[in-house]
Design a protein around this motif. Structure first.
Motif, PDB file in Angstrom:
ATOM      1  N   UNK A  59       2.897  17.069 -24.835  1.00  0.00           N
ATOM      2  CA  UNK A  59       3.735  18.070 -24.184  1.00  0.00           C
ATOM      3  C   UNK A  59       4.787  17.327 -23.403  1.00  0.00           C
ATOM      4  N   UNK A  60       6.059  17.421 -23.847  1.00  0.00           N
ATOM      5  CA  UNK A  60       7.097  16.705 -23.135  1.00  0.00           C
ATOM      6  C   UNK A  60       7.218  17.276 -21.733  1.00  0.00           C
ATOM      7  N   UNK A  61       7.571  16.474 -20.783  1.00  0.00           N
ATOM      8  CA  UNK A  61       7.993  15.066 -21.036  1.00  0.00           C
ATOM      9  C   UNK A  61       6.853  14.040 -20.961  1.00  0.00           C
TER      10      UNK A  61
ATOM     11  N   UNK B 133       9.649  14.123  -1.115  1.00  0.00           N
ATOM     12  CA  UNK B 133       8.619  14.731  -1.958  1.00  0.00           C
ATOM     13  C   UNK B 133       7.262  14.132  -1.636  1.00  0.00           C
ATOM     14  N   UNK B 134       7.254  12.823  -1.529  1.00  0.00           N
ATOM     15  CA  UNK B 134       5.956  12.151  -1.386  1.00  0.00           C
ATOM     16  C   UNK B 134       5.369  12.281  -0.001  1.00  0.00           C
ATOM     17  N   UNK B 135       6.252  12.499   0.979  1.00  0.00           N
ATOM     18  CA  UNK B 135       5.699  12.676   2.316  1.00  0.00           C
ATOM     19  C   UNK B 135       4.795  13.900   2.340  1.00  0.00           C
ATOM     20  N   UNK B 136       5.317  14.958   1.802  1.00  0.00           N
ATOM     21  CA  UNK B 136       4.475  16.146   1.783  1.00  0.00           C
ATOM     22  C   UNK B 136       3.260  15.959   0.922  1.00  0.00           C
ATOM     23  N   UNK B 137       3.488  15.367  -0.216  1.00  0.00           N
ATOM     24  CA  UNK B 137       2.346  15.182  -1.103  1.00  0.00           C
ATOM     25  C   UNK B 137       1.314  14.244  -0.524  1.00  0.00           C
ATOM     26  N   UNK B 138       1.784  13.229   0.193  1.00  0.00           N
ATOM     27  CA  UNK B 138       0.813  12.295   0.775  1.00  0.00           C
ATOM     28  C   UNK B 138      -0.023  12.989   1.843  1.00  0.00           C
ATOM     29  N   UNK B 139       0.619  13.882   2.582  1.00  0.00           N
ATOM     30  CA  UNK B 139      -0.171  14.626   3.558  1.00  0.00           C
ATOM     31  C   UNK B 139      -1.260  15.425   2.861  1.00  0.00           C
ATOM     32  N   UNK B 166       1.768  14.157 -10.006  1.00  0.00           N
ATOM     33  CA  UNK B 166       2.096  13.919 -11.411  1.00  0.00           C
ATOM     34  C   UNK B 166       3.017  14.977 -11.971  1.00  0.00           C
ATOM     35  N   UNK B 167       2.634  16.179 -11.803  1.00  0.00           N
ATOM     36  CA  UNK B 167       3.433  17.255 -12.385  1.00  0.00           C
ATOM     37  C   UNK B 167       4.756  17.429 -11.644  1.00  0.00           C
ATOM     38  N   UNK B 168       4.724  17.217 -10.332  1.00  0.00           N
ATOM     39  CA  UNK B 168       5.962  17.272  -9.559  1.00  0.00           C
ATOM     40  C   UNK B 168       6.960  16.264 -10.088  1.00  0.00           C
ATOM     41  N   UNK B 169       6.487  15.053 -10.264  1.00  0.00           N
ATOM     42  CA  UNK B 169       7.383  13.990 -10.699  1.00  0.00           C
ATOM     43  C   UNK B 169       7.806  14.208 -12.132  1.00  0.00           C
ATOM     44  N   UNK B 170       6.925  14.838 -12.919  1.00  0.00           N
ATOM     45  CA  UNK B 170       7.285  15.167 -14.302  1.00  0.00           C
ATOM     46  C   UNK B 170       8.512  16.066 -14.329  1.00  0.00           C
TER      47      UNK B 170
END
Lengths: 72, 495
Positions: A59-61, B133-139, B166-170
């Motif tokens: 499933x891309x990406x 993005x990561x600040x929130x995610x790290x919390x 993972x999905x956020x960065x995707x």
């Protein structure tokens, strides 16, 4: 390079794949090795790290569905 | 003509140069770490659906029409973002987490397209966006974990990171290569307290181990010291022994010289003694030869001579004795014979004489008796008379001593004169200067000297009269001699 080329590639689990988990596999692709977020192809499988898996869906990406390449 | 050729050639050359320049302007090559995003014309897009409006070229060159198409580059390099986040863990413990996120644009065209759409003009701000993005995610990640998990369970941390980011960065077309937590600041001291029991246990074990090790080390050390002391002792004993041997040998060596000297001197003394002995012996021999032998010889000679003489004398004496003996014997025999004869004769004569003597004796005895009686009577009478005379004289003496003395001087005058003249007896020649008168004077003087002697005589007489010899003197004065008893020798034969 098309999407269908990912399906059928072999990879190795670097983060445990299982239900409720976001796993990680590393796959040889495009002349290098890239890692993808991995989910089990069959819903209840739990695939430990180091297991050789085969990509059955892409499933891309960056998401693949995998299953263990060899029945152990 | 040639000029035309030259112009043509130059034009061709220029044309070639222009063509090359144009080609250079139109031909773009994608570097390995970048993706070319080309927009502006309808192109067959590889790997992407229609309608995206741009194409992506990676790893190769492509023709771009300047002015018609726009070419942008999207870096595929690695980026990193420092994270400084105040978090609260699953247990509600506040932490300050410092970490780093390493991410890049995904290599597939979908990711590149997503990232291109989002970050193409904000590639410098990509880190900031990712940090947010990561600040929130790290919390959220830390909130889903405990401190122990964060410290110990890296798998869980990465799993949570993948699940949260993972999905956020995707969506952003990015991939997270690594999320590392460098440091966890713990204001409440939780981690320290968490570690404390273990630290205490570790410290205890460490101290125990250290003590044990110290003990073992000390034991080993002491054993080593003891061995060292033992070795030192043995060595010192050995050294002392060797030293003693050395001293002994040294002393012997030092004494060797004097000893040798003494030995040599002893030898010398022995030899000298021997020489002296020999000398003495030689001298003795010489003396023997020089003195004793001659002396012996002389003595022997003398002795021999003396012995000979003695023997001769003995022989002579013996001979003489023998002779005398024989003569004596003969004489004795003769004398005996003569004596025998004499004895016989004497005996006979004696006998006869005895008879005669007896007769004579008897006769004489009778006569003597008679005579004696007569004499006794006479003597008695005479004595009485004398006694009277003496008595008278004594009276006279007492009466006139001078007269008596004068009388006696007169009686003895001739002797006195003789004595006075004797002074001239030894004179050979006497010269008388006065002549006859001188002579007479001298005699008178001599006689005067005799007269002087008269005083002396008087004194002498006086002293004599006082002695017991007065009677004797008296008898001498009288000129009377007392008759002594006559003995008639009688020849007696002794033998």
């Amino acid at each position: 390079m098309d999407d269908a080329s990912m399906v059928g590639l072999m990879g190795r689990v670097t983060g445990t794949v299982g239900p409720g988990l976001v796993g990680e596999v590393i796959v040889r692709v495009r002349g290098g090795a890239e890692h993808f977020l991995a989910y089990p192809a069959s819903g209840t499988d739990r695939i430990e790290r180091g297991t050789v898996v085969m990509v059955v869906e892409y499933l891309p990406p960056r998401t693949v569905y995998v299953q263990a390449a060899y029945d152990s | 003509m040639p000029m035309v050729v030259g112009v043509v050639a130059g034009a061709a050359f220029v044309a070639v140069l222009v063509v090359i320049g144009l080609f250079k302007m139109m031909w773009r090559v994608a570097e390995p770490n970048e993706a070319l995003i080309i927009s502006g014309s309808k192109h067959r897009t590889e790997g992407l659906e229609e309608g995206m409006g741009f194409r992506i070229v990676t790893g190769r060159g492509t023709l771009v029409l300047p002015g018609v198409q726009a070419v942008r580059k999207l870096s595929l390099d690695l980026n990193e973002t420092e994270l400084h986040v105040d978090c609260v863990t699953h247990q509600g413990i506040p932490l300050k987490v410092r970490g780093v996120v390493i991410f890049k644009v995904g290599d597939d065209f979908v990711s590149i397209a997503n990232a291109g759409r989002r970050f193409l003009d904000q590639q410098k701000l990509m880190s900031e966006r990712v940090h947010n993005v990561f600040a929130g995610h790290l919390r959220s990640i830390v909130g889903g974990l405990t401190v122990e998990d964060m410290i110990r369970d890296r798998e869980k941390l990465t799993g949570q990171t993948r699940a949260a980011c993972g999905t956020e960065m995707e969506k952003l077309g990015l991939i997270v290569d690594s999320l590392q937590i460098h440091e966890i600041e713990d204001p409440t001291g939780y981690i320290q307290n968490l570690a404390m029991p273990h630290a205490a246990a570790v410290q205890r074990d460490a101290r125990i181990a250290q003590a044990e090790a110290n003990r073992l080390a000390t034991e080993a050390e002491q054993q080593s010291f003891a061995r060292m002391a033992e070795a030192t002792r043995d060595s010192e004993i050995l050294q002392a022994g060797y030293q003693a041997e050395r001293d002994n040998a040294g002393a012997k060596a030092r004494q060797a010289g004097p000893l040798a000297d003494a030995a040599a001197r002893q030898e010398v003394v022995v030899q000298e003694t021997r020489v002296a002995e020999l000398e003495a012996k030689r001298r003795e021999q010489q003396l023997q030869a020089d003195v004793r032998k001659p002396a012996d010889a002389q003595a022997y000679e003398k002795r021999t001579l003396a012995e000979a003489e003695r023997d001769a004398r003995i022989s002579a004496a013996e001979a003489k004795a023998k002779e005398t003996e024989l003569a004596a014997a003969a004489e004795a025999t003769r004398v005996k014979t003569a004596a025998g004869a004499e004895a016989e004769a004497t005996k006979a004569r004696g006998t006869a004489m005895a008879a005669a003597t007896r007769a004579t004796g008897e006769a004489e005895a009778a006569a003597a008796q008679a005579r004696g009686l007569a004499e006794a009577e006479a003597t008695k009478a005479q004595g009485l008379a004398e006694a009277e005379a003496i008595k008278a004289r004594a009276a006279a003496l007492a009466e006139n001593q001078e007269a008596v003395v004068a009388q006696q001087l007169a009686e003895n005058w001739p002797e006195i004169v003789k004595a006075g003249a004797s002074a001239f007896g030894s004179v050979d020649n006497m010269v008388v200067l006065n002549g006859a008168d001188g002579m007479a004077e001298m005699l008178a003087k001599a006689l005067t000297m005799g007269g002087t002697g008269l005083g002396l005589a008087r004194q002498l007489l006086a002293s004599m009269n006082q002695n017991g010899q007065a009677a004797n003197g008296t008898s001498q004065l009288n000129g009377l001699v007392t008759p002594s008893a006559q003995k008639v020798p009688v020849e007696q034969d002794e033998g």
